[in-house]
Design a protein around this motif. Structure first.
Motif, PDB file in Angstrom:
ATOM      1  N   ALA A  89       0.830  -1.208   0.000  1.00  0.00           N
ATOM      2  CA  ALA A  89       0.000   0.000   0.000  1.00  0.00           C
ATOM      3  C   ALA A  89       0.862   1.256   0.000  1.00  0.00           C
ATOM      4  N   ALA A  90       2.074   1.155   0.562  1.00  0.00           N
ATOM      5  CA  ALA A  90       2.964   2.315   0.652  1.00  0.00           C
ATOM      6  C   ALA A  90       3.784   2.546  -0.612  1.00  0.00           C
ATOM      7  N   ILE A  91       3.801   1.586  -1.524  1.00  0.00           N
ATOM      8  CA  ILE A  91       4.564   1.737  -2.771  1.00  0.00           C
ATOM      9  C   ILE A  91       3.805   2.681  -3.695  1.00  0.00           C
ATOM     10  N   PRO A  92       4.465   3.677  -4.300  1.00  0.00           N
ATOM     11  CA  PRO A  92       3.778   4.592  -5.222  1.00  0.00           C
ATOM     12  C   PRO A  92       3.048   3.833  -6.332  1.00  0.00           C
ATOM     13  N   GLY A  93       1.879   4.318  -6.687  1.00  0.00           N
ATOM     14  CA  GLY A  93       1.046   3.648  -7.681  1.00  0.00           C
ATOM     15  C   GLY A  93       1.724   3.475  -9.025  1.00  0.00           C
ATOM     16  N   HIS A  94       2.511   4.492  -9.446  1.00  0.00           N
ATOM     17  CA  HIS A  94       3.146   4.385 -10.760  1.00  0.00           C
ATOM     18  C   HIS A  94       4.210   3.294 -10.788  1.00  0.00           C
ATOM     19  N   VAL A  95       4.857   3.044  -9.636  1.00  0.00           N
ATOM     20  CA  VAL A  95       5.848   1.965  -9.564  1.00  0.00           C
ATOM     21  C   VAL A  95       5.156   0.606  -9.677  1.00  0.00           C
ATOM     22  N   LEU A  96       4.061   0.438  -8.948  1.00  0.00           N
ATOM     23  CA  LEU A  96       3.298  -0.813  -9.015  1.00  0.00           C
ATOM     24  C   LEU A  96       2.771  -1.049 -10.435  1.00  0.00           C
ATOM     25  N   ALA A  97       2.219   0.011 -11.037  1.00  0.00           N
ATOM     26  CA  ALA A  97       1.609  -0.132 -12.364  1.00  0.00           C
ATOM     27  C   ALA A  97       2.661  -0.486 -13.411  1.00  0.00           C
ATOM     28  N   ALA A 141      11.799  -2.447   0.738  1.00  0.00           N
ATOM     29  CA  ALA A 141      11.895  -3.699   1.493  1.00  0.00           C
ATOM     30  C   ALA A 141      13.058  -3.637   2.488  1.00  0.00           C
ATOM     31  N   GLN A 142      14.180  -3.052   2.056  1.00  0.00           N
ATOM     32  CA  GLN A 142      15.308  -2.907   2.978  1.00  0.00           C
ATOM     33  C   GLN A 142      14.965  -1.968   4.128  1.00  0.00           C
ATOM     34  N   HIS A 143      14.246  -0.907   3.835  1.00  0.00           N
ATOM     35  CA  HIS A 143      13.810   0.002   4.891  1.00  0.00           C
ATOM     36  C   HIS A 143      12.868  -0.691   5.862  1.00  0.00           C
ATOM     37  N   ALA A 144      12.146  -1.717   5.360  1.00  0.00           N
ATOM     38  CA  ALA A 144      11.214  -2.473   6.217  1.00  0.00           C
ATOM     39  C   ALA A 144      11.930  -3.567   7.005  1.00  0.00           C
TER      40      ALA A 144
END
Length: 343
Positions: free
Chosen positions: A65-73, A201-204
């Motif tokens: 949910a925190a990943i920017p939409g344009h990156v996911l798309a 993911a590394q930040h998580a």
């Protein structure tokens, strides 16, 4: 240097998995290819990416949910692009034959998938002027020669064994092989587009070695959409195949077929699991070499697996010598890239 060698080593493990994944799938009997591919895909594109990400991410849904939409798309669309190339793969074999079709398709996807990301990121001048860049380009060229030699060896083997393409047509076959190679490089583009997800993911709290793996949920989800749509469309509208007919086989057949298809799917996933490990050990500014290593080593291990399974036993002579020459050239190409990344 040791990190780079480790990275190449993990790429070899991933390429070996890629070259071997179809061996258990070939043991599936009394099922259509479409049903087999769907079962394998459920494991490779859905279950394993989800399971690995659930294990790695402390807050699974919140992460995506925190990943920017344009990156996911963009990542998902490039996954779909890879899926189109995957579907096109069979048509390439139909018109050009297995060896030539694979050779052209892999050669194209190696070049496109390796060179386009650095060009997009403005690294073309670095490629042309730096020592490591020139080593990389030399490695790419040598790998292409090696792939061509292996493909020609395979073509000669097919001729000696009387194997022919279903509807041999050089013009159609080459067009489809080039398109297949371009679309298949969507996996390389997707991995590149998903880099912000690896950083997140590394930040998580995910270790760098595993950081790219959560992005596979999105990448392979895109590929799964295209592949499943293609398979279910064929199962629904072709009269000679039927999902219900396949699943009505005796329980023993279902268990054997399901386990073989699942094994193939797991091995398919493992190629990119270890690809991520290999990429984690290659310097970020040279990340474009990962795709070249994967695709060329895939051809290398494809040849070795074929020899181990006795597929070249009846060919003998010149085709086998050509195969070994091509594989040696690919090994030298990987070493050139290794020298380049170490410089």
């Amino acid at each position: 240097m040791s990190s780079i060698l480790t990275g190449i080593g993990w790429h070899m493990v991933g390429a070996a998995a890629a070259a071997s994944f179809y061996a258990p799938i070939e043991k599936v009997k009394k099922w259509s290819w479409e049903t087999t591919w769907v079962v394998a895909g459920i494991f490779s594109w859905i279950l394993l990416p989800l399971a690995v990400s659930l294990l790695l991410l402390p807050h699974f849904l919140a992460f995506y949910a925190a990943i920017p939409g344009h990156v996911l798309a963009l990542t998902f669309l490039f996954g779909c692009m890879w899926g189109i190339g995957n579907v096109n793969y069979g048509l390439t074999m139909r018109y050009l034959g297995m060896s030539l079709g694979i050779g052209v398709a892999i050669g194209v996807t190696l070049v496109v998938g390796t060179l386009i990301p650095p060009i997009v990121h403005g690294q073309l001048l670095y490629l042309l002027t730096s020592r490591s860049g020139r080593f990389t380009i030399a490695g790419i060229l040598l790998a292409l020669v090696g792939i061509a030699v292996v493909s020609w060896a395979g073509h000669q083997k097919e001729q000696r064994m009387g194997i022919r393409a279903e509807e041999f047509n050089v013009r159609k076959g080459l067009i489809l092989a080039v398109l297949c190679g371009i679309f298949s490089s969507g996996m390389s583009f997707a991995i590149d587009a998903a880099h912000p997800m690896a950083v997140a993911a590394q930040h998580a709290g995910v270790k760098p070695l595993y950081a790219a793996l959560p992005s596979y949920v999105v990448i392979m989800g895109g590929g799964a959409l295209i592949n499943f749509a293609y398979c279910f469309f064929r199962l629904a509208f072709r009269k000679d195949i039927s999902l219900s007919r396949d699943l009505s086989e005796p329980r023993r057949v279902l268990l054997l077929n399901g386990s073989m298809a699942a094994s193939g799917g797991i091995m398919w996933y493992l190629q990119f699991f270890f690809y991520a490990w290999g990429a984690a050990n290659i310097p970020m500014h040279l990340s474009f070499v990962n795709w070249m290593l994967h695709m060329s080593l895939y051809v290398l291990f494809g040849g070795l697996v074929g020899l181990a399974l006795g597929e070249w036993r009846e060919a003998r002579g010149r085709p086998v010598r050509l195969l070994w020459l091509g594989m040696i050239l690919i090994i030298l190409a990987a070493n050139l890239v290794g020298l380049g990344t170490a410089s």
